[in-house]
Design a protein around this motif. Structure first.
Motif, PDB file in Angstrom:
ATOM      1  N   SER A  81      36.935  39.026  44.133  1.00 26.01           N
ATOM      2  CA  SER A  81      37.053  38.191  42.846  1.00 26.01           C
ATOM      3  C   SER A  81      38.374  38.385  42.370  1.00 26.01           C
ATOM      4  N   VAL A  82      38.700  37.353  41.513  1.00 26.04           N
ATOM      5  CA  VAL A  82      39.947  37.420  40.555  1.00 26.04           C
ATOM      6  C   VAL A  82      39.627  36.818  39.370  1.00 26.04           C
ATOM      7  N   PHE A  83      39.792  37.810  38.573  1.00 25.60           N
ATOM      8  CA  PHE A  83      39.479  37.344  36.859  1.00 25.60           C
ATOM      9  C   PHE A  83      38.104  37.207  36.706  1.00 25.60           C
ATOM     10  N   GLY A  84      37.345  37.700  37.481  1.00 27.34           N
ATOM     11  CA  GLY A  84      35.725  37.343  37.401  1.00 27.34           C
ATOM     12  C   GLY A  84      35.313  36.358  38.295  1.00 27.34           C
ATOM     13  N   LYS A  85      36.094  35.467  38.933  1.00 31.67           N
ATOM     14  CA  LYS A  85      35.730  34.416  39.762  1.00 31.67           C
ATOM     15  C   LYS A  85      35.761  34.802  41.110  1.00 31.67           C
ATOM     16  N   ALA A  86      34.411  34.614  41.902  1.00 38.11           N
ATOM     17  CA  ALA A  86      34.270  35.066  43.177  1.00 38.11           C
ATOM     18  C   ALA A  86      34.749  33.970  44.209  1.00 38.11           C
ATOM     19  N   PHE A  87      35.525  34.396  45.052  1.00 41.58           N
ATOM     20  CA  PHE A  87      36.109  33.525  46.265  1.00 41.58           C
ATOM     21  C   PHE A  87      35.475  33.769  47.636  1.00 41.58           C
ATOM     22  N   SER A  88      34.810  32.764  48.267  1.00 41.81           N
ATOM     23  CA  SER A  88      34.281  32.847  49.677  1.00 41.81           C
ATOM     24  C   SER A  88      35.400  32.541  50.565  1.00 41.81           C
ATOM     25  N   TRP A  89      35.124  32.595  52.083  1.00 42.51           N
ATOM     26  CA  TRP A  89      35.749  32.035  53.052  1.00 42.51           C
ATOM     27  C   TRP A  89      35.903  30.579  52.918  1.00 42.51           C
ATOM     28  N   ARG A  90      34.733  29.921  52.747  1.00 46.19           N
ATOM     29  CA  ARG A  90      34.710  28.562  52.391  1.00 46.19           C
ATOM     30  C   ARG A  90      35.630  27.963  51.504  1.00 46.19           C
TER      31      ARG A  90
END
Length: 248
Positions: A81-90
């Motif tokens: 997560s960056v600044f509360g935004k989660a990121f996936s491989w997609r």
């Protein structure tokens, strides 16, 4: 065999197959535009082969990814997560693919409007054309991005692998049939090239937005593309009519 017969007898499966085929064909338009523009830069005798290889790679990637559906589904799980935004491989794959598409479309537009480069060509300068291997490598990269998006979309529409396989194969066959006519049409109509590059910019921006969680309904995107194509079609008819009047 019993499983396939059960699927064939289920009207809901046929409805899902029809919807998925339509969705896969629409998603394939993006891929096909990129392949057409890129292969048109190859020597003429290599263009058709480049398109067939590019589309063949798209089919192989999609079928290979269908064999790893369980892994593909996990690509949507957050990994950081960056600044509360989660990121996936997609998300990361879509962002990388979108950035590549924006860069490539921008570079192609620059190539089309660079007057110095055109003057150099007019004076006998050399044009640095894309190599066959380079074209295939770029097509493979975008095939991967579009294939992952395609398979995740398919998984969201049906749970039946045979339905996904049929839809993917059908969509790729449509791409294969449309590849040469579309590429020739783009080549013979220079204004269409700029329109197609504009489409690629929009698609690239959309992929980046999707990667950051800003979902844009694809219906809006393709409606805008269809409207732009309609306007350009009217312009082409107008120019053709003017040429006929001047010739008459």
């Amino acid at each position: 065999m019993d499983y396939l017969m059960t699927l064939a007898a289920d009207p809901a499966v046929w409805a899902a197959l029809g919807a998925l085929i339509a969705m896969e064909v629409v998603l394939g338009i993006d891929n096909l535009i990129f392949i057409s523009i890129l292969t048109n830069k190859l020597p003429e005798h290599q263009r058709s082969r480049g398109r067939r290889i590019g589309i063949g790679l798209a089919l192989i990637l999609r079928l290979a990814l269908l064999g790893t559906v369980a892994i593909i589904v996990q690509l949507t799980a957050p990994i950081f997560s960056v600044f509360g935004k989660a990121f996936s491989w997609r998300d990361l794959i879509l962002i990388a693919g979108g950035l590549f598409l924006v860069w490539k479309a921008t570079a192609e537009i620059h190539h089309k409007v660079d007057t110095k480069e055109h003057e150099q060509v007019a004076n006998g300068g050399k044009v640095v054309a894309v190599t066959f291997g380079g074209a295939i490598a770029q097509i493979l990269l975008l095939d991967l991005v579009f294939s992952i998006d395609s398979i995740i979309t398919a998984v969201g529409m049906t749970d039946h692998i045979p339905v996904m396989v049929i839809a993917v194969v059908f969509a790729v066959l449509v791409m294969l049939l449309a590849a040469d006519p579309l590429a020739l049409f783009i080549e013979h109509n220079p204004t269409i090239v700029m329109l197609a590059l504009g489409f690629l910019l929009m698609i690239g921006g959309t992929l980046i937005g999707e990667g950051f969680g800003a979902h844009v309904p694809k219906g809006y995107i393709y409606a805008a593309m269809a409207f732009s194509a309609l306007v350009e079609g009217l312009n082409m008819l107008s120019r053709r009519s003017s040429r006929r009047k001047d010739g008459g």
